[in-house]
Design a protein around this motif. Sequence first.
Motif, PDB file in Angstrom:
ATOM      1  N   PHE A  11       0.695  -1.219  -0.038  1.00 24.27           N
ATOM      2  CA  PHE A  11      -0.003  -0.069   0.007  1.00 24.27           C
ATOM      3  C   PHE A  11       0.703   1.061  -0.079  1.00 24.27           C
ATOM      4  O   PHE A  11       0.671   2.300  -0.542  1.00 24.27           O
ATOM      5  N   ARG A  12       2.243   1.189   0.815  1.00 22.24           N
ATOM      6  CA  ARG A  12       2.634   2.560   0.772  1.00 22.24           C
ATOM      7  C   ARG A  12       3.437   2.726  -0.748  1.00 22.24           C
ATOM      8  O   ARG A  12       3.555   3.811  -1.112  1.00 22.24           O
ATOM      9  N   GLY A  13       3.705   1.525  -1.384  1.00 29.39           N
ATOM     10  CA  GLY A  13       4.399   1.801  -2.673  1.00 29.39           C
ATOM     11  C   GLY A  13       3.346   2.313  -3.654  1.00 29.39           C
ATOM     12  O   GLY A  13       3.662   2.911  -4.384  1.00 29.39           O
ATOM     13  N   GLN A  14       2.346   1.880  -3.578  1.00 26.09           N
ATOM     14  CA  GLN A  14       1.108   2.315  -4.334  1.00 26.09           C
ATOM     15  C   GLN A  14       1.004   3.939  -4.035  1.00 26.09           C
ATOM     16  O   GLN A  14       0.800   4.803  -5.133  1.00 26.09           O
ATOM     17  N   LYS A  15       0.936   4.259  -2.801  1.00 24.62           N
ATOM     18  CA  LYS A  15       1.010   5.752  -2.639  1.00 24.62           C
ATOM     19  C   LYS A  15       2.001   6.642  -3.092  1.00 24.62           C
ATOM     20  O   LYS A  15       1.952   7.599  -3.544  1.00 24.62           O
ATOM     21  N   ILE A  16       3.343   6.027  -3.027  1.00 22.78           N
ATOM     22  CA  ILE A  16       4.484   6.532  -3.567  1.00 22.78           C
ATOM     23  C   ILE A  16       4.301   6.613  -5.115  1.00 22.78           C
ATOM     24  O   ILE A  16       4.746   7.671  -5.622  1.00 22.78           O
ATOM     25  N   ALA A  17       3.892   5.748  -5.751  1.00 23.47           N
ATOM     26  CA  ALA A  17       3.690   5.684  -7.038  1.00 23.47           C
ATOM     27  C   ALA A  17       2.847   6.813  -7.507  1.00 23.47           C
ATOM     28  O   ALA A  17       3.190   7.722  -8.542  1.00 23.47           O
ATOM     29  N   LYS A  18       1.654   7.017  -6.863  1.00 26.53           N
ATOM     30  CA  LYS A  18       0.746   8.056  -7.040  1.00 26.53           C
ATOM     31  C   LYS A  18       1.180   9.358  -7.085  1.00 26.53           C
ATOM     32  O   LYS A  18       1.049  10.379  -7.747  1.00 26.53           O
ATOM     33  N   GLU A  19       2.047   9.376  -5.770  1.00 24.95           N
ATOM     34  CA  GLU A  19       2.636  10.670  -5.427  1.00 24.95           C
ATOM     35  C   GLU A  19       3.923  11.121  -6.538  1.00 24.95           C
ATOM     36  O   GLU A  19       3.971  12.385  -6.774  1.00 24.95           O
TER      37      GLU A  19
END
Length: 116
Positions: free
Chosen positions: A66-74
């Motif tokens: 989930f953190r990877g997903q957030k970083i990708a979106k950011e």
Amino acid sequence: MSDCIFCKIAAGEIPSTKVYEDAEFCAFKDLNPQAPVHILLIPKKHISSLLELQEADATLMGKLLFRGQKIAKEQGLGESGVRFVFNCKDDAGQTVHHIHCHILGGARLSDSFGVR
């Protein structure tokens, strides 16, 4: 682990260009990027590879995804696409034996499996 470069980066002993950090994770720009955006996301807990995970690590790894997903979106990769890569052990190209997720994007990526 005392000789692990990623443990040293997470502890602030080796400089890096961090894009995220909390109590459990650290994310930083890869020194040898294979794409315009190439970030490494690591748990601060030392785990050698996905093949060394224990059942007790399931929650940690779920949080990592989930953190990877957030970083990708950011990083602006939410619309155009992103590749998440885990290399496990030497023959797969793992050069640092601390579990890490490559977050790659920012351009159309080839089908090459050369991400290290």
